[in-house]
Motif scaffolding. Structure first.
Motif: not given
Length: 375
Positions: A351-375
């Motif tokens: 439904r919505t998502g966001r990247v949060l840069d937990m690890f600058p200077q590296t290729g790693h990242m945190e990604v959070a997403v809100l999932l909803e069950r399709a009707a």
């Protein structure tokens, strides 16, 4: 950000060092959106930026070199110590502690452990800094016989490092690439470090997981709490809960929250925080997240998962797919494993998502997403 260690070729851990930070953040955001595009027409929020340097609240430093001149950092390909005590991504309070700890090792006659020779005493120093500039210091040693020496030197260490709130010794006798052993000996009166995040004083015990970047962790907990409050579930599971950050952030009057974590130390930390905060509707269980879900008799209205890099795996993804649970919040430090798990859960869409840069200077990242069950 510039780094003399990177420029000299002695440490290449920060693979994006020298790339302008705005470009790093934009590339991570674009990569996550592209990778997760097949799983829903998501409304992506702007990425959360971090400080470019000084963001790491903890350091796991290998001790090498000699007793008279120990190195604090990593090992090279030959098993020799490389000193990184001025590493620029570590918080200033962490960097300030490292020379003191190296000097303490010399004065206490803690010989650096030599990997090629398989001899020596001190393998690692693990340092964590709280938002209040207090420290947890953990010495990882090969043999319990050195503990009396460390204990005898503790008063001097605390004079030199007065913000060290928790000092422990971890026993790791085995010659293998495992940082910590099971046994922890606490030397100070305090056995937990308070990490205040979003006004919540989380209690961090040794061997408990906590996010590396405190400021971005606060943004992550806040974002997830906002999503959960918008859905307004009556019951929530927080699987892979660590010290309870998400569970405690989403606690609300009348909402039943259960956190599940394999680390008993982390569960002890989470329970202590919940008790101190007066949250009787928040409970924590020590155990495997998948086993907990598969054996549970009732199902919540929303599940939060924050797994390690490998993801939640086929069994838990399959359980979620068949569960009928209306909503899931998935926080991932590896968008590839997140995509693999979502492919196993076709009933859910982002439904919505966001990247949060937990690890600058590296290729790693945190990604959070809100999932909803399709009707």
């Amino acid at each position: 950000m510039d780094c003399s260690y990177f420029d000299a070729g002695v440490c290449r851990s920060c693979t994006l060092m020298g790339v302008p930070y705005a470009a790093q953040l934009a590339d991570k955001d674009a990569h996550a959106r592209e990778l997760l595009a097949p799983f829903g027409d998501a409304a992506w929020l702007p990425p959360v930026a971090s400080a470019e340097s000084g963001y790491r609240n903890k350091a796991k430093m290998v001790i090498g070199g000699t007793l008279e001149a120990p190195t604090v950092g990593i090992l090279d390909e030959n098993g020799r110590g490389v000193d990184l005590r001025e590493c620029g991504i570590c918080a200033p309070g962490v960097r300030a502690a490292l020379p003191v700890l190296a000097d303490f090792a010399t004065r206490t006659r803690l010989a650096p452990y030599s990997v090629p020779e398989r001899r020596g005493d001190l393998k690692y120093v693990l340092v964590t800094l709280s938002p209040d500039d207090e420290l947890m210091v953990r010495f990882v040693v090969r043999d319990e016989n050195v503990v009396p020496r460390i204990r005898a030197g503790l008063p001097g260490l605390l004079r030199a490092l007065p913000n060290a709130r928790v000092v422990t010794v971890n026993i790791q006798p085995e010659h293998k690439a495992v940082v910590e052993g099971e046994r922890e000996i606490v030397l100070t009166a305090d056995s937990s470090l308070v990490m205040t995040v979003g006004g919540m004083p989380l209690r961090l015990r040794p061997q408990s997981f906590f996010q590396t970047n405190t400021a971005v962790a606060e943004a992550l907990y806040g974002q997830v709490a906002e999503w959960v409050d918008a859905v307004s579930p009556a019951s929530v599971w927080d699987l892979y809960c660590g010290v309870g950050g998400f569970a405690l952030a989403v606690a609300a009057p009348g909402r039943r929250v259960v956190g599940v974590e394999t680390s008993r130390e982390a569960v002890r930390s989470a329970r202590a925080t919940a008790a101190a905060a007066g949250l009787p509707h928040v409970a924590f269980r020590a155990g495997d997240a998948t086993a907990f879900a598969l054996s549970a008799k009732a199902r919540p209205e929303l599940v939060i998962v924050n797994p390690p890099r490998r993801g939640i795996g086929a069994d838990l993804a399959g359980w979620l797919e068949d569960s009928g649970v209306p909503g899931v919040v998935y926080s991932s430090c590896n968008p590839k494993s997140l995509a693999h798990d979502l492919a196993r859960m076709p009933s859910y869409r982002i439904r919505t998502g966001r990247v949060l840069d937990m690890f600058p200077q590296t290729g790693h990242m945190e990604v959070a997403v809100l999932l909803e069950r399709a009707a």
